[in-house]
Design a protein around this motif. Sequence first.
Motif, PDB file in Angstrom:
ATOM      1  N   GLU A  46     -21.224 -10.400 -12.553  1.00  0.00           N
ATOM      2  CA  GLU A  46     -20.362  -9.561 -11.730  1.00  0.00           C
ATOM      3  C   GLU A  46     -20.824  -9.607 -10.285  1.00  0.00           C
ATOM      4  N   PRO A  47     -19.922  -9.910  -9.335  1.00  0.00           N
ATOM      5  CA  PRO A  47     -20.333  -9.903  -7.931  1.00  0.00           C
ATOM      6  C   PRO A  47     -20.903  -8.547  -7.540  1.00  0.00           C
ATOM      7  N   ASP A  48     -21.953  -8.559  -6.725  1.00  0.00           N
ATOM      8  CA  ASP A  48     -22.562  -7.302  -6.285  1.00  0.00           C
ATOM      9  C   ASP A  48     -21.950  -6.820  -4.977  1.00  0.00           C
ATOM     10  N   PHE A  49     -20.818  -7.379  -4.602  1.00  0.00           N
ATOM     11  CA  PHE A  49     -20.124  -6.989  -3.381  1.00  0.00           C
ATOM     12  C   PHE A  49     -19.082  -5.910  -3.683  1.00  0.00           C
ATOM     13  N   ASP A  50     -18.673  -5.193  -2.651  1.00  0.00           N
ATOM     14  CA  ASP A  50     -17.618  -4.191  -2.801  1.00  0.00           C
ATOM     15  C   ASP A  50     -16.252  -4.850  -2.661  1.00  0.00           C
ATOM     16  N   VAL A  51     -15.250  -4.205  -3.236  1.00  0.00           N
ATOM     17  CA  VAL A  51     -13.868  -4.656  -3.049  1.00  0.00           C
ATOM     18  C   VAL A  51     -13.547  -4.588  -1.552  1.00  0.00           C
ATOM     19  N   PRO A  52     -12.940  -5.640  -0.967  1.00  0.00           N
ATOM     20  CA  PRO A  52     -12.578  -5.600   0.453  1.00  0.00           C
ATOM     21  C   PRO A  52     -11.752  -4.362   0.815  1.00  0.00           C
ATOM     22  N   ALA A 106      -4.818  -0.499  -0.096  1.00  0.00           N
ATOM     23  CA  ALA A 106      -3.547  -0.745  -0.789  1.00  0.00           C
ATOM     24  C   ALA A 106      -3.493   0.046  -2.098  1.00  0.00           C
ATOM     25  N   MET A 107      -4.609   0.128  -2.794  1.00  0.00           N
ATOM     26  CA  MET A 107      -4.633   0.875  -4.049  1.00  0.00           C
ATOM     27  C   MET A 107      -4.569   2.376  -3.799  1.00  0.00           C
ATOM     28  N   LYS A 108      -5.232   2.846  -2.742  1.00  0.00           N
ATOM     29  CA  LYS A 108      -5.140   4.260  -2.374  1.00  0.00           C
ATOM     30  C   LYS A 108      -3.692   4.632  -2.027  1.00  0.00           C
ATOM     31  N   ASN A 109      -3.039   3.761  -1.257  1.00  0.00           N
ATOM     32  CA  ASN A 109      -1.647   4.007  -0.896  1.00  0.00           C
ATOM     33  C   ASN A 109      -0.758   4.071  -2.132  1.00  0.00           C
ATOM     34  N   SER A 110      -1.048   3.214  -3.088  1.00  0.00           N
ATOM     35  CA  SER A 110      -0.267   3.192  -4.321  1.00  0.00           C
ATOM     36  C   SER A 110      -0.324   4.535  -5.026  1.00  0.00           C
ATOM     37  N   ILE A 111      -1.504   5.122  -5.111  1.00  0.00           N
ATOM     38  CA  ILE A 111      -1.657   6.420  -5.776  1.00  0.00           C
ATOM     39  C   ILE A 111      -0.997   7.522  -4.948  1.00  0.00           C
ATOM     40  N   ASP A 112      -1.225   7.500  -3.643  1.00  0.00           N
ATOM     41  CA  ASP A 112      -0.638   8.524  -2.771  1.00  0.00           C
ATOM     42  C   ASP A 112       0.884   8.498  -2.824  1.00  0.00           C
ATOM     43  N   GLU A 113       1.443   7.325  -3.034  1.00  0.00           N
ATOM     44  CA  GLU A 113       2.902   7.182  -3.089  1.00  0.00           C
ATOM     45  C   GLU A 113       3.445   7.349  -4.505  1.00  0.00           C
ATOM     46  N   ASN A 114       2.574   7.817  -5.407  1.00  0.00           N
ATOM     47  CA  ASN A 114       2.951   8.049  -6.814  1.00  0.00           C
ATOM     48  C   ASN A 114       3.458   6.792  -7.509  1.00  0.00           C
ATOM     49  N   ASP A 115       2.909   5.689  -7.100  1.00  0.00           N
ATOM     50  CA  ASP A 115       3.251   4.411  -7.735  1.00  0.00           C
ATOM     51  C   ASP A 115       2.335   4.236  -8.948  1.00  0.00           C
ATOM     52  N   SER A 123     -11.165 -10.677 -10.565  1.00  0.00           N
ATOM     53  CA  SER A 123     -12.470 -10.063 -10.797  1.00  0.00           C
ATOM     54  C   SER A 123     -13.576 -10.712  -9.999  1.00  0.00           C
ATOM     55  N   LYS A 124     -13.657 -12.027 -10.032  1.00  0.00           N
ATOM     56  CA  LYS A 124     -14.782 -12.721  -9.408  1.00  0.00           C
ATOM     57  C   LYS A 124     -14.539 -12.971  -7.920  1.00  0.00           C
ATOM     58  N   THR A 125     -13.348 -13.432  -7.573  1.00  0.00           N
ATOM     59  CA  THR A 125     -13.062 -13.788  -6.183  1.00  0.00           C
ATOM     60  C   THR A 125     -13.063 -12.582  -5.267  1.00  0.00           C
ATOM     61  N   TYR A 126     -12.537 -11.451  -5.750  1.00  0.00           N
ATOM     62  CA  TYR A 126     -12.399 -10.264  -4.903  1.00  0.00           C
ATOM     63  C   TYR A 126     -13.263  -9.104  -5.373  1.00  0.00           C
ATOM     64  N   ALA A 127     -14.227  -9.374  -6.253  1.00  0.00           N
ATOM     65  CA  ALA A 127     -15.148  -8.343  -6.762  1.00  0.00           C
ATOM     66  C   ALA A 127     -14.401  -7.173  -7.389  1.00  0.00           C
ATOM     67  N   MET A 128     -13.298  -7.474  -8.101  1.00  0.00           N
ATOM     68  CA  MET A 128     -12.454  -6.436  -8.692  1.00  0.00           C
ATOM     69  C   MET A 128     -12.651  -6.348 -10.215  1.00  0.00           C
ATOM     70  N   THR A 129     -13.896  -6.511 -10.662  1.00  0.00           N
ATOM     71  CA  THR A 129     -14.160  -6.615 -12.099  1.00  0.00           C
ATOM     72  C   THR A 129     -13.657  -5.409 -12.891  1.00  0.00           C
ATOM     73  N   GLY A 130     -13.970  -4.205 -12.439  1.00  0.00           N
ATOM     74  CA  GLY A 130     -13.595  -3.013 -13.193  1.00  0.00           C
ATOM     75  C   GLY A 130     -12.129  -2.650 -13.101  1.00  0.00           C
ATOM     76  N   SER A 134      -3.899  -1.458  -9.863  1.00  0.00           N
ATOM     77  CA  SER A 134      -4.586  -2.746  -9.757  1.00  0.00           C
ATOM     78  C   SER A 134      -3.629  -3.843  -9.303  1.00  0.00           C
ATOM     79  N   GLN A 135      -2.387  -3.783  -9.761  1.00  0.00           N
ATOM     80  CA  GLN A 135      -1.411  -4.785  -9.322  1.00  0.00           C
ATOM     81  C   GLN A 135      -1.169  -4.696  -7.821  1.00  0.00           C
ATOM     82  N   ARG A 136      -1.124  -3.471  -7.286  1.00  0.00           N
ATOM     83  CA  ARG A 136      -0.930  -3.320  -5.842  1.00  0.00           C
ATOM     84  C   ARG A 136      -2.137  -3.870  -5.079  1.00  0.00           C
ATOM     85  N   GLY A 137      -3.316  -3.653  -5.623  1.00  0.00           N
ATOM     86  CA  GLY A 137      -4.496  -4.233  -5.009  1.00  0.00           C
ATOM     87  C   GLY A 137      -4.486  -5.747  -5.073  1.00  0.00           C
TER      88      GLY A 137
END
Length: 372
Positions: free
Chosen positions: A34-40, A46-55, A226-233, A264-267
């Motif tokens: 698992e990459p030890d980097f954070d999600v960009p 984009a994911m925060k906006n998705s939740i705020d917009e009730n998506d 997961s690997k390219t963008y550190a989005m494993t979880g 996750s799809q929005r991200g």
Amino acid sequence: MINPANRTKTIELSLIRKMFEVTNPNAINLGIGEPDFDVPKNIKQAMKNSIDENDTHYTPNKGYIELREEIVKKFKNDNGINTNPDNIIVTAGASEGLFLCAQAFIEKGDEVLLPDPGFLSYEACVKIADGTIVPVDCTMENEFKIKAEDVEEKITDKTKAIVLNSPSNPTGAVMEKEDVKAIADLSMDKNFLIISDEIYEKIIYDKKHYSPAKYSDNVITLNGFSKTYAMTGLRIGYLTANENYIEEMLKIHQYNIACASTTSQRGAYEALIGPQDEVNKMVDEFQRRRDLIVTRLNDMGYETVNAEGAFYVFPKIEDENFVLKAAKEGVITVPGIAFGSNGKNHVRMSYANSYENIEKAMDILEERVVNG
């Protein structure tokens, strides 16, 4: 207690996960993939906006159309694969894609060719589907690369599929173009399926990645974020194949998870359309770490192939107690035998950890395990 299904009795829990249980929380973990980097940041937003917009409701089974359209562009530009949104399924990680392939196409009596050594999920998914595993040797002499001539030797009238994984987990090997094309040609001549796991395609250093789907129609291409963008979880992946294959896998997907996570799809959509600077930085850092760990292991006398992709090395270590010794000293690794018989006398080490931690881990191994 109710007896479990016989098919589950043939598989074991992940030996990678078991290694986490033999150490302390302060250990340096060279075991996890698992990459030890954070999600960009742009993807997070984009994911925060998705939740705020009730998506947060169901999407189409195959995934948001705009995401699938971007995946189509990605396949064309990066892989030379011509596909369309109807032939894309957005999955709960590439792992779900692998499971869909096995459940939709493998049954009792079918032979499935697997790289040896190879990622342990391949064997488990084939066994759950009642398939028969036929290992294809990936030897250290060939830098752990799967060769077309070795594949051809293993093909029978029962061969249903082969799993390819380049760059490779656990070895970091990158297949040569001529082998990719030759195996693709074999899949058409002998009529078997290629399940191409390309999850590490962007984490590549000294080579170029080639997709078998560029050369054959009998291919299901698996990939993810997961690997390219550190989005494993966040569990978000995708696959493409021709319409006949897609329809069969969609049946399993519909009744298994219905659709991938909306957030996750929005991200994932933002990951594809946004800047790639963070990806490039991550790959550059992985290469720096690879150079460090390969040099240190070779200096200790452990023969190590200079991995060309992913973030693993697979040194030859004949001490059967090495993994446990290292764990007791605070360095987690994974025994190579977990990845197949050709993994014997090898150890998988991940360099998805900080440069400083890898230096410390190598110092510990040299001082307390090798010379201790």
